[in-house]
Design a protein around this motif. Structure first.
Motif, PDB file in Angstrom:
ATOM      1  N   GLN B   8       0.795  -1.221   0.000  1.00  0.00           N
ATOM      2  CA  GLN B   8       0.000   0.000   0.000  1.00  0.00           C
ATOM      3  C   GLN B   8       0.822   1.262   0.000  1.00  0.00           C
ATOM      4  O   GLN B   8       2.033   1.248   0.156  1.00  0.00           O
ATOM      5  CB  GLN B   8      -0.932   0.001   1.207  1.00  0.00           C
ATOM      6  N   GLN B   9       0.108   2.323  -0.194  1.00  0.00           N
ATOM      7  CA  GLN B   9       0.774   3.620  -0.252  1.00  0.00           C
ATOM      8  C   GLN B   9       0.454   4.488   0.957  1.00  0.00           C
ATOM      9  O   GLN B   9       0.958   5.579   1.086  1.00  0.00           O
ATOM     10  CB  GLN B   9       0.352   4.366  -1.521  1.00  0.00           C
ATOM     11  N   TYR B  10      -0.419   3.986   1.831  1.00  0.00           N
ATOM     12  CA  TYR B  10      -0.767   4.777   2.996  1.00  0.00           C
ATOM     13  C   TYR B  10       0.461   5.005   3.879  1.00  0.00           C
ATOM     14  O   TYR B  10       1.510   4.420   3.664  1.00  0.00           O
ATOM     15  CB  TYR B  10      -1.862   4.130   3.842  1.00  0.00           C
ATOM     16  N   ALA B  11       0.285   5.833   4.856  1.00  0.00           N
ATOM     17  CA  ALA B  11       1.320   6.041   5.858  1.00  0.00           C
ATOM     18  C   ALA B  11       2.590   6.614   5.265  1.00  0.00           C
ATOM     19  O   ALA B  11       3.697   6.224   5.613  1.00  0.00           O
ATOM     20  CB  ALA B  11       1.640   4.729   6.582  1.00  0.00           C
ATOM     21  N   ALA B  12       2.434   7.522   4.359  1.00  0.00           N
ATOM     22  CA  ALA B  12       3.602   8.195   3.814  1.00  0.00           C
ATOM     23  C   ALA B  12       3.964   9.382   4.699  1.00  0.00           C
ATOM     24  O   ALA B  12       4.952  10.067   4.458  1.00  0.00           O
ATOM     25  CB  ALA B  12       3.333   8.665   2.393  1.00  0.00           C
ATOM     26  N   HIS B  13       3.186   9.584   5.730  1.00  0.00           N
ATOM     27  CA  HIS B  13       3.386  10.728   6.603  1.00  0.00           C
ATOM     28  C   HIS B  13       4.381  10.433   7.708  1.00  0.00           C
ATOM     29  O   HIS B  13       4.521  11.189   8.645  1.00  0.00           O
ATOM     30  CB  HIS B  13       2.046  11.143   7.198  1.00  0.00           C
ATOM     31  N   VAL B  14       5.076   9.307   7.612  1.00  0.00           N
ATOM     32  CA  VAL B  14       6.066   8.990   8.627  1.00  0.00           C
ATOM     33  C   VAL B  14       7.432   9.455   8.130  1.00  0.00           C
ATOM     34  O   VAL B  14       7.763   9.292   6.962  1.00  0.00           O
ATOM     35  CB  VAL B  14       6.110   7.481   8.908  1.00  0.00           C
ATOM     36  N   ARG B  21      13.865   4.942   2.794  1.00  0.00           N
ATOM     37  CA  ARG B  21      13.148   5.270   1.566  1.00  0.00           C
ATOM     38  C   ARG B  21      13.626   4.433   0.397  1.00  0.00           C
ATOM     39  O   ARG B  21      12.836   3.902  -0.388  1.00  0.00           O
ATOM     40  CB  ARG B  21      13.281   6.764   1.262  1.00  0.00           C
ATOM     41  N   ASN B  22      14.937   4.295   0.318  1.00  0.00           N
ATOM     42  CA  ASN B  22      15.488   3.455  -0.749  1.00  0.00           C
ATOM     43  C   ASN B  22      14.980   2.028  -0.628  1.00  0.00           C
ATOM     44  O   ASN B  22      14.544   1.419  -1.610  1.00  0.00           O
ATOM     45  CB  ASN B  22      17.020   3.451  -0.686  1.00  0.00           C
ATOM     46  N   ARG B  23      15.057   1.530   0.578  1.00  0.00           N
ATOM     47  CA  ARG B  23      14.621   0.168   0.833  1.00  0.00           C
ATOM     48  C   ARG B  23      13.155  -0.010   0.442  1.00  0.00           C
ATOM     49  O   ARG B  23      12.781  -0.959  -0.240  1.00  0.00           O
ATOM     50  CB  ARG B  23      14.819  -0.133   2.322  1.00  0.00           C
ATOM     51  N   LEU B  24      12.349   0.923   0.886  1.00  0.00           N
ATOM     52  CA  LEU B  24      10.915   0.854   0.616  1.00  0.00           C
ATOM     53  C   LEU B  24      10.617   0.900  -0.875  1.00  0.00           C
ATOM     54  O   LEU B  24       9.796   0.134  -1.393  1.00  0.00           O
ATOM     55  CB  LEU B  24      10.215   2.014   1.338  1.00  0.00           C
ATOM     56  N   SER B  25      11.299   1.792  -1.579  1.00  0.00           N
ATOM     57  CA  SER B  25      11.022   1.899  -3.009  1.00  0.00           C
ATOM     58  C   SER B  25      11.508   0.651  -3.728  1.00  0.00           C
ATOM     59  O   SER B  25      10.877   0.184  -4.677  1.00  0.00           O
ATOM     60  CB  SER B  25      11.673   3.162  -3.581  1.00  0.00           C
ATOM     61  N   ALA B  26      12.620   0.104  -3.251  1.00  0.00           N
ATOM     62  CA  ALA B  26      13.104  -1.139  -3.845  1.00  0.00           C
ATOM     63  C   ALA B  26      12.091  -2.258  -3.622  1.00  0.00           C
ATOM     64  O   ALA B  26      11.781  -3.027  -4.540  1.00  0.00           O
ATOM     65  CB  ALA B  26      14.456  -1.511  -3.253  1.00  0.00           C
ATOM     66  N   ASP B  76       5.042  -7.121   4.882  1.00  0.00           N
ATOM     67  CA  ASP B  76       4.413  -5.826   5.078  1.00  0.00           C
ATOM     68  C   ASP B  76       5.497  -4.762   5.034  1.00  0.00           C
ATOM     69  O   ASP B  76       6.280  -4.635   5.959  1.00  0.00           O
ATOM     70  CB  ASP B  76       3.692  -5.777   6.419  1.00  0.00           C
ATOM     71  N   PRO B  77       5.538  -4.004   3.956  1.00  0.00           N
ATOM     72  CA  PRO B  77       6.597  -3.018   3.777  1.00  0.00           C
ATOM     73  C   PRO B  77       6.686  -2.053   4.951  1.00  0.00           C
ATOM     74  O   PRO B  77       7.760  -1.539   5.256  1.00  0.00           O
ATOM     75  CB  PRO B  77       6.177  -2.270   2.505  1.00  0.00           C
TER      76      PRO B  77
END
Lengths: 201, 201
Positions: B8-14, B21-26, B76-77
């Motif tokens: 998901q894309q939620y919780a981008a406010h953290v 960020r790199n890890r997540l985008s990967a 779960d990312p």
DNA sequence: CAGCAAACTGGCAGCAACTGTCAATAAGGC
DNA sequence: GCCTTATTGACAGTTGCTGCCAGTTTGCTG
């Protein structure tokens, strides 16, 4: 049912050919040998090659019998002979009673060393084995769902009921019983669990 | 929750560090690439080596992120970032409401192509993926069982309830919804399933 | 801003689970 | 006692997965 303790001696009253008897005895021999080894060196500490060697069987044959390593715990030796212990006990109008009969039929709960229950530890504690058993429960729940639907139950009711019984009551009871050290009879746990679902004390 | 549609894309406010960020985008890139490949050649027709290559990552890194091939569907990312979406929604005095919130939060059901739900097909139809998801449900049910016990529920009630909710209502609803071709909203199925458990129409 | 510790990544080597294939062997009907 | 057929064993190969170590990047600290 059999996926948790599927190594029984009942149903010897079926006429078997020599091939079938050999196969069956080999299956039982492999199962016993394997659990012996697991008890010694742990589940992941034993390779299939070792199990096969210790059972006097080629690795390829192990796979033919069990499919996977976890198949040791989910394979029902009597399915190959056409005996369906589960369906015989099933009464769609009395699921609680059916479940009690299945559990009772699997084997007497007393006796820690009862061969049928030796594998329980690995079912509960070894993740991959547990996963394989869940797959079995999944199939059983599917079968039950279909049967309930034939009897006129709606899709939601059939599906939720079947899953609640197999995953919640059946497996849940066995797990609780195992966690409590297998002191009280299994059926006590089943009865307790059933009242949660049916709602009556 | 996230085990079924955990991309998901939620919780981008953290607040995230560059590494995170790199890890997540990967992670997201690999997930998308993998499902693209699966859609083309089927789940078992794609090797991890291929996924890694197509994502611009070494196979070793794939395993560090996901652990297993099935981990693509259960990872779960946001757990890696310390966001626990599930617990935030949990109200032990209102399990039905909690479940509805979790489902609603995962993503809007409309839109077959919503990236969050692309993996659902494999969860339902690919045995090994399904098994991995069950393992996730198992862990969640365990957590819920413990929480219910802390609130004073007996062992049987806690265990059966937790399992009935996760395996019966949660997964059962998603499965029925998937089988019906994802036409009606998911929450309709959840509501139907809930009435089976709670007993009220 | 420089430098250092920590986290992260990639490549390599290796194990073990699992599968396809085919020749050899054993069983059961005739 | 033969001949068909099911069953087994041996072999080679693929793939998922892990340990290890060396090289690189990040982000904190003086």
């Amino acid at each position: 049912m059999s996926q948790v303790a599927g190594r029984q001696q009942y149903a010897a009253h079926v006429a078997l050919t020599l091939r079938q008897r050999n196969r069956l005895s080999a299956i039982h021999r492999i199962m016993d040998t394997a659990i012996d080894l697991f008890d010694q060196r742990g589940y992941s500490g034993v390779t299939i090659e070792e199990i096969a060697a210790a059972s006097g069987v080629s690795p390829r044959t192990f796979y033919r019998y069990f499919g996977t390593k976890e198949g040791l715990f989910t394979a029902d030796p009597y399915a190959a002979v056409g005996v369906d212990l589960y369906t015989d006990q099933l009464d769609l109008d009395d699921l609680p009673g059916s479940l009690r009969r299945v559990i009772a039929l699997i084997g007497a709960p007393e006796g820690e060393d009862h061969t049928a229950w030796r594998g329980m530890r690995y079912v509960m504690e070894e993740p991959s084995v547990r996963a394989a058993v869940y797959a079995s429960l999944d199939r059983e729940a599917d079968r039950l769902t279909a049967l309930l639907r034939e009897r006129g139950a709606g899709p939601a009711k059939a599906r939720v009921t079947a899953r609640a019984y197999w995953f919640g009551v059946y497996f849940g009871s066995l797990e609780q019983w195992h966690l409590d050290g297998r002191t009280r009879p299994v059926l006590d746990y089943v009865d307790e669990a059933l009242t949660v679902l049916t709602g009556q004390a």
